[in-house]
Design a protein around this motif. Structure first.
Motif, PDB file in Angstrom:
ATOM      1  N   LYS A 195      -7.133 -10.140  -7.635  1.00  0.00           N
ATOM      2  CA  LYS A 195      -6.433  -8.906  -8.009  1.00  0.00           C
ATOM      3  C   LYS A 195      -7.147  -8.167  -9.138  1.00  0.00           C
ATOM      4  CE  LYS A 195      -1.708  -9.670  -6.425  1.00  0.00           C
ATOM      5  NZ  LYS A 195      -0.276  -9.657  -6.799  1.00  0.00           N
ATOM      6  N   GLN A 196      -7.884  -8.893  -9.945  1.00  0.00           N
ATOM      7  CA  GLN A 196      -8.634  -8.248 -11.015  1.00  0.00           C
ATOM      8  C   GLN A 196      -9.714  -7.335 -10.440  1.00  0.00           C
ATOM      9  OE1 GLN A 196      -7.677  -8.483 -14.139  1.00  0.00           O
ATOM     10  NE2 GLN A 196      -9.271  -7.083 -14.850  1.00  0.00           N
ATOM     11  N   ASP A 197     -10.304  -7.736  -9.312  1.00  0.00           N
ATOM     12  CA  ASP A 197     -11.301  -6.889  -8.646  1.00  0.00           C
ATOM     13  C   ASP A 197     -10.656  -5.606  -8.124  1.00  0.00           C
ATOM     14  OD1 ASP A 197     -13.293  -8.728  -9.135  1.00  0.00           O
ATOM     15  OD2 ASP A 197     -13.075  -9.736  -7.199  1.00  0.00           O
ATOM     16  N   ILE A 198      -9.435  -5.732  -7.604  1.00  0.00           N
ATOM     17  CA  ILE A 198      -8.712  -4.543  -7.133  1.00  0.00           C
ATOM     18  C   ILE A 198      -8.454  -3.598  -8.296  1.00  0.00           C
ATOM     19  CG2 ILE A 198      -6.583  -3.716  -6.056  1.00  0.00           C
ATOM     20  CD1 ILE A 198      -6.381  -6.453  -4.671  1.00  0.00           C
ATOM     21  N   LYS A 199      -8.011  -4.153  -9.407  1.00  0.00           N
ATOM     22  CA  LYS A 199      -7.712  -3.341 -10.593  1.00  0.00           C
ATOM     23  C   LYS A 199      -8.949  -2.587 -11.060  1.00  0.00           C
ATOM     24  CE  LYS A 199      -5.871  -3.691 -15.294  1.00  0.00           C
ATOM     25  NZ  LYS A 199      -5.324  -4.612 -16.326  1.00  0.00           N
ATOM     26  N   MET A 200     -10.093  -3.269 -11.086  1.00  0.00           N
ATOM     27  CA  MET A 200     -11.331  -2.628 -11.530  1.00  0.00           C
ATOM     28  C   MET A 200     -11.733  -1.493 -10.595  1.00  0.00           C
ATOM     29  SD  MET A 200     -13.571  -5.955 -12.730  1.00  0.00           S
ATOM     30  CE  MET A 200     -15.028  -4.937 -12.980  1.00  0.00           C
ATOM     31  N   LYS A 201     -11.452  -1.654  -9.307  1.00  0.00           N
ATOM     32  CA  LYS A 201     -11.823  -0.633  -8.332  1.00  0.00           C
ATOM     33  C   LYS A 201     -10.972   0.628  -8.461  1.00  0.00           C
ATOM     34  CE  LYS A 201     -15.156  -2.392  -5.747  1.00  0.00           C
ATOM     35  NZ  LYS A 201     -16.445  -1.688  -5.516  1.00  0.00           N
ATOM     36  N   LEU A 249      -5.833   9.406  -2.330  1.00  0.00           N
ATOM     37  CA  LEU A 249      -5.473   8.164  -1.642  1.00  0.00           C
ATOM     38  C   LEU A 249      -6.617   7.643  -0.780  1.00  0.00           C
ATOM     39  CD1 LEU A 249      -1.778   8.854  -0.549  1.00  0.00           C
ATOM     40  CD2 LEU A 249      -2.658   7.965  -2.714  1.00  0.00           C
ATOM     41  N   LYS A 250      -7.363   8.557  -0.180  1.00  0.00           N
ATOM     42  CA  LYS A 250      -8.491   8.142   0.660  1.00  0.00           C
ATOM     43  C   LYS A 250      -9.570   7.465  -0.177  1.00  0.00           C
ATOM     44  CE  LYS A 250     -11.659   9.774   4.240  1.00  0.00           C
ATOM     45  NZ  LYS A 250     -12.113  10.945   5.046  1.00  0.00           N
ATOM     46  N   ALA A 251      -9.805   7.991  -1.372  1.00  0.00           N
ATOM     47  CA  ALA A 251     -10.803   7.385  -2.261  1.00  0.00           C
ATOM     48  C   ALA A 251     -10.385   5.975  -2.663  1.00  0.00           C
ATOM     49  CB  ALA A 251     -11.006   8.257  -3.496  1.00  0.00           C
ATOM     50  N   ILE A 252      -9.079   5.779  -2.882  1.00  0.00           N
ATOM     51  CA  ILE A 252      -8.581   4.442  -3.217  1.00  0.00           C
ATOM     52  C   ILE A 252      -8.793   3.496  -2.038  1.00  0.00           C
ATOM     53  CG2 ILE A 252      -6.480   3.102  -3.644  1.00  0.00           C
ATOM     54  CD1 ILE A 252      -5.531   5.344  -5.436  1.00  0.00           C
ATOM     55  N   GLN A 253      -8.489   3.970  -0.829  1.00  0.00           N
ATOM     56  CA  GLN A 253      -8.709   3.151   0.363  1.00  0.00           C
ATOM     57  C   GLN A 253     -10.168   2.732   0.481  1.00  0.00           C
ATOM     58  OE1 GLN A 253      -7.088   5.762   3.438  1.00  0.00           O
ATOM     59  NE2 GLN A 253      -5.500   4.255   3.847  1.00  0.00           N
ATOM     60  N   GLN A 254     -11.064   3.692   0.341  1.00  0.00           N
ATOM     61  CA  GLN A 254     -12.488   3.404   0.479  1.00  0.00           C
ATOM     62  C   GLN A 254     -12.970   2.444  -0.600  1.00  0.00           C
ATOM     63  OE1 GLN A 254     -14.045   7.405   0.392  1.00  0.00           O
ATOM     64  NE2 GLN A 254     -13.911   7.640   2.623  1.00  0.00           N
ATOM     65  N   SER A 255     -12.443   2.603  -1.803  1.00  0.00           N
ATOM     66  CA  SER A 255     -12.863   1.751  -2.908  1.00  0.00           C
ATOM     67  C   SER A 255     -12.449   0.301  -2.678  1.00  0.00           C
ATOM     68  CB  SER A 255     -12.265   2.271  -4.216  1.00  0.00           C
ATOM     69  OG  SER A 255     -12.688   1.490  -5.305  1.00  0.00           O
ATOM     70  N   VAL A 256     -11.194   0.092  -2.248  1.00  0.00           N
ATOM     71  CA  VAL A 256     -10.717  -1.271  -2.013  1.00  0.00           C
ATOM     72  C   VAL A 256     -11.369  -1.866  -0.762  1.00  0.00           C
ATOM     73  CG1 VAL A 256      -8.674  -2.705  -1.581  1.00  0.00           C
ATOM     74  CG2 VAL A 256      -8.544  -0.806  -3.198  1.00  0.00           C
ATOM     75  N   MET A 257     -11.650  -1.020   0.238  1.00  0.00           N
ATOM     76  CA  MET A 257     -12.312  -1.503   1.446  1.00  0.00           C
ATOM     77  C   MET A 257     -13.733  -1.976   1.170  1.00  0.00           C
ATOM     78  SD  MET A 257     -10.462  -1.676   4.164  1.00  0.00           S
ATOM     79  CE  MET A 257     -11.786  -1.871   5.358  1.00  0.00           C
ATOM     80  N   SER A 258     -14.316  -1.544   0.062  1.00  0.00           N
ATOM     81  CA  SER A 258     -15.672  -1.982  -0.280  1.00  0.00           C
ATOM     82  C   SER A 258     -15.697  -3.440  -0.744  1.00  0.00           C
ATOM     83  CB  SER A 258     -16.270  -1.079  -1.364  1.00  0.00           C
ATOM     84  OG  SER A 258     -15.607  -1.263  -2.607  1.00  0.00           O
ATOM     85  N   LEU A 259     -14.523  -4.000  -1.063  1.00  0.00           N
ATOM     86  CA  LEU A 259     -14.458  -5.428  -1.385  1.00  0.00           C
ATOM     87  C   LEU A 259     -14.653  -6.218  -0.089  1.00  0.00           C
ATOM     88  CD1 LEU A 259     -11.352  -5.411  -3.765  1.00  0.00           C
ATOM     89  CD2 LEU A 259     -13.750  -5.665  -4.435  1.00  0.00           C
ATOM     90  N   PRO A 260     -15.555  -7.186  -0.056  1.00  0.00           N
ATOM     91  CA  PRO A 260     -15.898  -7.850   1.209  1.00  0.00           C
ATOM     92  C   PRO A 260     -14.738  -8.577   1.878  1.00  0.00           C
ATOM     93  CG  PRO A 260     -16.865  -9.009  -0.666  1.00  0.00           C
ATOM     94  CD  PRO A 260     -16.343  -7.710  -1.182  1.00  0.00           C
ATOM     95  N   TRP A 261     -13.729  -8.980   1.106  1.00  0.00           N
ATOM     96  CA  TRP A 261     -12.621  -9.727   1.693  1.00  0.00           C
ATOM     97  C   TRP A 261     -11.482  -8.827   2.178  1.00  0.00           C
ATOM     98  CZ3 TRP A 261     -12.740 -14.344   3.597  1.00  0.00           C
ATOM     99  CH2 TRP A 261     -13.650 -15.276   3.114  1.00  0.00           C
ATOM    100  N   THR A 262     -11.620  -7.508   2.027  1.00  0.00           N
ATOM    101  CA  THR A 262     -10.571  -6.597   2.489  1.00  0.00           C
ATOM    102  C   THR A 262     -10.774  -6.282   3.965  1.00  0.00           C
ATOM    103  OG1 THR A 262     -10.441  -5.567   0.302  1.00  0.00           O
ATOM    104  CG2 THR A 262      -9.443  -4.382   2.141  1.00  0.00           C
ATOM    105  N   GLU A 263      -9.762  -6.573   4.775  1.00  0.00           N
ATOM    106  CA  GLU A 263      -9.812  -6.228   6.197  1.00  0.00           C
ATOM    107  C   GLU A 263      -9.272  -4.816   6.423  1.00  0.00           C
ATOM    108  OE1 GLU A 263      -8.545  -8.202  10.439  1.00  0.00           O
ATOM    109  OE2 GLU A 263      -7.132  -8.328   8.792  1.00  0.00           O
ATOM    110  N   SER A 264      -8.130  -4.494   5.818  1.00  0.00           N
ATOM    111  CA  SER A 264      -7.558  -3.153   5.928  1.00  0.00           C
ATOM    112  C   SER A 264      -6.614  -2.926   4.750  1.00  0.00           C
ATOM    113  CB  SER A 264      -6.812  -2.964   7.254  1.00  0.00           C
ATOM    114  OG  SER A 264      -5.719  -3.864   7.338  1.00  0.00           O
ATOM    115  N   ILE A 265      -6.257  -1.651   4.531  1.00  0.00           N
ATOM    116  CA  ILE A 265      -5.385  -1.312   3.402  1.00  0.00           C
ATOM    117  C   ILE A 265      -4.557  -0.085   3.740  1.00  0.00           C
ATOM    118  CG2 ILE A 265      -7.322  -0.069   2.354  1.00  0.00           C
ATOM    119  CD1 ILE A 265      -5.977  -0.439  -0.358  1.00  0.00           C
TER     120      ILE A 265
END
Length: 238
Positions: A51-57, A71-87
């Motif tokens: 969750k700390q990685d999410i917070k930093m993003k 909202l789209k920028a937030i989606q793209q930012s969290v999707m850049s984490l390798p373990w994120t499948e969808s958001i």
């Protein structure tokens, strides 16, 4: 003719509208300042996402405020984490963002350096060494999803015989090679490999578990049978 007083009113109204349009960025910033995002609600079952990685993003992005946040920028930012499948991201009035994050579920290793999820999609986390217990698939990339399904079927059939799939390899010539956790290797070749595998399973059932455990290598490429190499120092009783 339009009355002069009406003309003056219209002109004044137009000036006001132009002033609003011209100063809209400043107005928008003021609104954002008065309606900040105070809470970010993160939902999801996480085994690998920190969750700390999410917070930093997302921390720099939520500073824009409730109405201006992208909202789209937030989606793209969290999707850049390798373990994120969808958001999924949504605003909740008056000062909250809700993030629903779905984590990748690794099912096999891919080419020894990446992972595949259950749909055959590739993802590459920083450290995959902890997934050495997962079977590995080596194959041409364009066959990845199809062969993942084949691999599922092979694994189930082998488990019924007390064997556990460690590696499934298909080379450029479409020759199949299957390896087990106990060291047994099975060469199925490129001609009707599924039919050869079915013949192998029947042979394993007849042979029995004790004899199967003495096998080191089985070559199924023969048209009317197969060849077996036995483990060293194993006594074979027929």
């Amino acid at each position: 003719m339009i009355d002069k007083r009406v003309q003056l009113k219209l002109a004044g109204l137009m000036l006001i509208m132009l002033g609003i349009i011209y100063s809209w960025p400043n107005i928008q910033n003021s609104i954002a300042a008065y309606v900040p995002i105070r809470y970010v609600q993160v939902e999801g079952a996480f085994q690998y996402i920190d969750k700390q990685d999410i917070k930093m993003k997302i921390s720099p992005l939520v500073q824009a405020g409730y109405f201006s946040v992208d909202l789209k920028a937030i989606q793209q930012s969290v999707m850049s984490l390798p373990w994120t499948e969808s958001i999924q991201v949504q605003r909740i009035w008056p000062d909250r963002l809700k993030l629903r994050i779905y984590e990748q579920k690794p099912v096999i290793r891919w080419q020894g350096h990446s992972l595949l999820n259950e749909r055959g999609e590739v993802f590459k986390p920083v450290n995959i060494d902890r997934f050495q217990s997962l079977p590995v698939l080596y194959a041409p990339d364009e066959q990845r999803q199809q062969l993942l399904q084949v691999m599922y079927g092979l694994g189930v059939s082998l488990q019924d015989q007390g064997l556990y799939l460690a590696e499934f390899s298909v080379n450029e010539r479409q020759s199949w090679l299957v390896s087990m956790e106990n060291g047994l290797t099975i060469q199925l070749g490129r001609h009707q490999p599924l039919e050869k595998f079915s013949q192998l399973i029947k042979a394993l059932i007849v042979s029995g578990g004790e004899l199967v455990n003495k096998m080191m290598y089985v070559d199924m490429r023969y048209p009317n049978g197969y060849a077996v190499r036995w483990r060293e120092n194993e006594k074979i009783d027929w």
